[in-house]
Write a protein that holds these residues in place. Structure first.
Motif, PDB file in Angstrom:
ATOM      1  N   TYR A  95       0.819  -1.210   0.000  1.00  0.00           N
ATOM      2  CA  TYR A  95       0.000   0.000   0.000  1.00  0.00           C
ATOM      3  C   TYR A  95       0.861   1.271   0.000  1.00  0.00           C
ATOM      4  CZ  TYR A  95      -4.166  -2.853   0.772  1.00  0.00           C
ATOM      5  OH  TYR A  95      -5.193  -3.759   0.641  1.00  0.00           O
ATOM      6  N   ALA A  96       1.959   1.259   0.733  1.00  0.00           N
ATOM      7  CA  ALA A  96       2.829   2.441   0.768  1.00  0.00           C
ATOM      8  C   ALA A  96       3.474   2.680  -0.599  1.00  0.00           C
ATOM      9  CB  ALA A  96       3.894   2.278   1.849  1.00  0.00           C
ATOM     10  N   PHE A 140       4.207   7.891   0.572  1.00  0.00           N
ATOM     11  CA  PHE A 140       4.697   6.605   1.084  1.00  0.00           C
ATOM     12  C   PHE A 140       4.695   6.615   2.610  1.00  0.00           C
ATOM     13  CE2 PHE A 140       7.850   3.769   2.770  1.00  0.00           C
ATOM     14  CZ  PHE A 140       7.789   2.636   1.979  1.00  0.00           C
ATOM     15  N   CYS A 141       5.242   7.666   3.186  1.00  0.00           N
ATOM     16  CA  CYS A 141       5.373   7.725   4.643  1.00  0.00           C
ATOM     17  C   CYS A 141       4.023   7.838   5.336  1.00  0.00           C
ATOM     18  CB  CYS A 141       6.268   8.890   5.047  1.00  0.00           C
ATOM     19  SG  CYS A 141       8.006   8.672   4.579  1.00  0.00           S
ATOM     20  N   LYS A 142       3.095   8.589   4.750  1.00  0.00           N
ATOM     21  CA  LYS A 142       1.786   8.714   5.399  1.00  0.00           C
ATOM     22  C   LYS A 142       1.068   7.375   5.419  1.00  0.00           C
ATOM     23  CE  LYS A 142      -2.435  11.368   5.797  1.00  0.00           C
ATOM     24  NZ  LYS A 142      -3.168  12.594   5.426  1.00  0.00           N
ATOM     25  N   VAL A 143       1.119   6.647   4.311  1.00  0.00           N
ATOM     26  CA  VAL A 143       0.495   5.323   4.284  1.00  0.00           C
ATOM     27  C   VAL A 143       1.248   4.372   5.199  1.00  0.00           C
ATOM     28  CG1 VAL A 143      -0.072   3.329   2.848  1.00  0.00           C
ATOM     29  CG2 VAL A 143      -0.478   5.645   1.989  1.00  0.00           C
ATOM     30  N   GLY A 144       2.584   4.412   5.145  1.00  0.00           N
ATOM     31  CA  GLY A 144       3.380   3.559   6.029  1.00  0.00           C
ATOM     32  C   GLY A 144       3.064   3.802   7.486  1.00  0.00           C
ATOM     33  N   ASN A 145       2.868   5.059   7.841  1.00  0.00           N
ATOM     34  CA  ASN A 145       2.497   5.420   9.211  1.00  0.00           C
ATOM     35  C   ASN A 145       1.153   4.833   9.608  1.00  0.00           C
ATOM     36  OD1 ASN A 145       3.948   6.778  11.169  1.00  0.00           O
ATOM     37  ND2 ASN A 145       3.690   8.790  10.217  1.00  0.00           N
ATOM     38  N   ILE A 202       3.520  18.518  -0.275  1.00  0.00           N
ATOM     39  CA  ILE A 202       3.005  17.839   0.910  1.00  0.00           C
ATOM     40  C   ILE A 202       1.492  17.654   0.798  1.00  0.00           C
ATOM     41  CG2 ILE A 202       2.630  18.065   3.402  1.00  0.00           C
ATOM     42  CD1 ILE A 202       5.377  19.442   3.538  1.00  0.00           C
ATOM     43  N   ALA A 203       0.814  18.705   0.351  1.00  0.00           N
ATOM     44  CA  ALA A 203      -0.647  18.628   0.229  1.00  0.00           C
ATOM     45  C   ALA A 203      -1.052  17.547  -0.771  1.00  0.00           C
ATOM     46  CB  ALA A 203      -1.206  19.985  -0.197  1.00  0.00           C
ATOM     47  N   TYR A 204      -0.352  17.485  -1.898  1.00  0.00           N
ATOM     48  CA  TYR A 204      -0.721  16.492  -2.911  1.00  0.00           C
ATOM     49  C   TYR A 204      -0.355  15.075  -2.461  1.00  0.00           C
ATOM     50  CZ  TYR A 204      -1.359  13.974  -7.224  1.00  0.00           C
ATOM     51  OH  TYR A 204      -1.783  13.056  -8.161  1.00  0.00           O
ATOM     52  N   GLY A 205       0.806  14.922  -1.860  1.00  0.00           N
ATOM     53  CA  GLY A 205       1.193  13.607  -1.346  1.00  0.00           C
ATOM     54  C   GLY A 205       0.196  13.087  -0.332  1.00  0.00           C
ATOM     55  N   ASN A 206      -0.256  13.953   0.550  1.00  0.00           N
ATOM     56  CA  ASN A 206      -1.249  13.558   1.551  1.00  0.00           C
ATOM     57  C   ASN A 206      -2.588  13.210   0.915  1.00  0.00           C
ATOM     58  OD1 ASN A 206       0.430  13.806   3.779  1.00  0.00           O
ATOM     59  ND2 ASN A 206      -0.078  15.962   4.105  1.00  0.00           N
ATOM     60  N   LYS A 207      -2.941  13.938  -0.138  1.00  0.00           N
ATOM     61  CA  LYS A 207      -4.223  13.693  -0.802  1.00  0.00           C
ATOM     62  C   LYS A 207      -4.243  12.298  -1.443  1.00  0.00           C
ATOM     63  CE  LYS A 207      -5.935  17.234  -2.858  1.00  0.00           C
ATOM     64  NZ  LYS A 207      -6.207  18.311  -3.853  1.00  0.00           N
TER      65      LYS A 207
END
Length: 440
Positions: free
Chosen positions: A60-61, A108-113, A147-152
């Motif tokens: 998923y990440a 990657f990091c947000k999903v990994g988290n 950051i905004a797009y990666g989080n989205k």
């Protein structure tokens, strides 16, 4: 005077480039993505995630990072509509300032988290990535927009991931231990419960179903006929373990990949940890991508495709494990031949047939071969942090074959299970190659 103005103009251009593009060399370095995957790998190791759960985390990440790259690189094609139920991903608007490689790291990091624990395990690393981007001169508008797009994108992947039936399997019934001959039972020294008996119920990514590549039936359990297929397989394992040479021990140790080994010395017990098999293969992806000098985007692509193969490989294998519920060699040898016999490596807590390492290694190797070509010689340094010397291979397929036979040297699998598992994994990998069109 003309020379003066030319110098001023040149200086302005240099400052402008420094202000706006100097960060690219650091943030777009594919080694930075390797390090980011390794950070998640370390968290998976530290928190004792079983291998199939680890594979889910990686998949998923990496898919989140890949979908960000797709939005910024027209050479790559979205997985939306290609893997199970993945909806269209959000796109940045024409006015958004996005550095897609930095946004991919953030996603990657947000999903990994979110798919690991404890909560916030990657927060410190994310702060380091953000500081790295700032120190390298990334403009604030690009920094915020990325950051905004990666989080989205990460939020979209997480919403999709929550519908894969993983949460429901957390409260599913446990494996029932019985005294039926030939059926798997817990093994020493932990005598742990069977791990993830409902993993085949998790949604696949590419496979039509968990049973799509159901392997042939294993040899019929029979200890009364020394000439039957089962007894020949059993005695083969015992004979190999009883006469292991140094090379075979090295092979078994190198591919052991036990995420939680319980060591017992008298009355003292302590655990040691290594990467699980999918974590080992994530490292291999990074090693091969680096050797082939893949750029950032191709590196993300390789990780994503390999992690999809690992994910579905585990579902295929676990479907068979809890269909056949096949007994481990250690159990039979201890009961009927030698109560003190132990395998060279520790038997993991789940049924024997087929070999998980054989399946997922072959699946990953097929995908890696498709991406980077066959006969890529490389040196695998993944195990050095555990005190195990590097090992060199002439191809990833050869490495997968060795991973399979290592389980026989380790005494935890019958050779037939490893051979059949290798064939099963190849089918999974080939299906991933056939169905996923990720690169133009």
């Amino acid at each position: 005077m003309k020379i003066f103005f030319a110098a001023i103009a040149a200086a302005f251009v240099l400052v402008s480039c420094s202000d706006n593009t100097a960060y690219i060399k650091e943030i777009h370095d594919p080694i930075l993505y390797n390090k980011t995957v390794k950070k998640l790998n370390d968290i998976v190791l530290e928190n004792n995630f079983p291998p199939m759960v680890g594979a889910r985390n990686y998949a998923y990440a990496n898919i989140a990072a890949y979908e960000v790259i797709v939005a910024g690189d027209s050479n790559y094609i979205s997985l939306s509509g290609q893997i199970r139920s993945l909806p269209p991903m959000p796109k940045p608007s024409k006015d958004d300032k996005v550095d897609f490689q930095f946004a991919a790291l953030i996603a990657f990091c947000k999903v990994g988290n979110a798919v690991t624990f404890p909560e916030g395990s990657m927060d410190t690393y994310v702060d380091e990535l953000k500081q790295k981007a700032k120190d390298a001169g990334m403009p604030s508008s690009t920094f915020e927009g990325s950051i905004a797009y990666g989080n989205k994108v990460a939020d979209s992947i997480l919403s999709w991931s929550k519908k894969d039936n993983y949460a429901q399997t957390r409260s599913a019934t446990k494996y029932t231990v019985t005294t039926e001959e030939g059926r798997w039972i817990p093994t020493p020294p932990m005598y742990a419960q069977a791990v993830e008996p409902h993993w085949m119920e998790v949604r696949t990514l590419v496979l039509d179903s968990a049973s799509q590549f159901m392997p042939v039936r294993p040899p019929v359990y029979n200890i009364k006929d020394k000439n039957c297929a089962f007894m020949k397989e059993l005695m083969k394992v015992k004979g190999i373990v009883d006469s292991l040479n140094d090379e075979q021990k090295f092979t078994a140790d190198f591919w052991d990949d036990n995420p939680f080994k319980l060591n017992v010395s008298g009355h003292v017990m302590y655990a040691t940890k290594k990467f699980s098999p999918p974590g080992h293969w994530m490292n291999i992806v990074g090693i091969i991508a680096d050797k082939k000098k893949a750029d950032f985007d191709e590196t993300v692509y390789a990780y994503a495709k390999a992690s999809i193969a690992l994910f579905d490989g585990f579902i295929s294998c676990w479907d068979e494990k809890y269909r056949s519920n096949y007994v481990r060699p250690e159990t039979v040898i201890n009961k009927y031949f030698d109560p003190e016999w132990r395998p060279y490596i520790q038997t993991p807590p789940f049924p024997e047939y087929t070999s998980g390492h054989a399946v997922i290694s072959a699946a990953a190797a097929e995908v890696m071969t498709d991406i980077f070509g066959d006969n890529i010689s490389y040196t695998d340094t993944s195990e050095t942090e555990f005190g195990i010397a590097p090992r060199s291979f002439t191809s990833v397929r050869k490495a997968a074959e060795e991973a399979a036979i290592s389980r026989v040297y380790g005494g935890i699998h019958y050779k037939n299970s490893c051979d059949v598992g290798n064939a099963e994994g190849k089918l999974v990998g080939q299906l991933v190659i056939q169905r996923l069109h990720m690169k133009k």
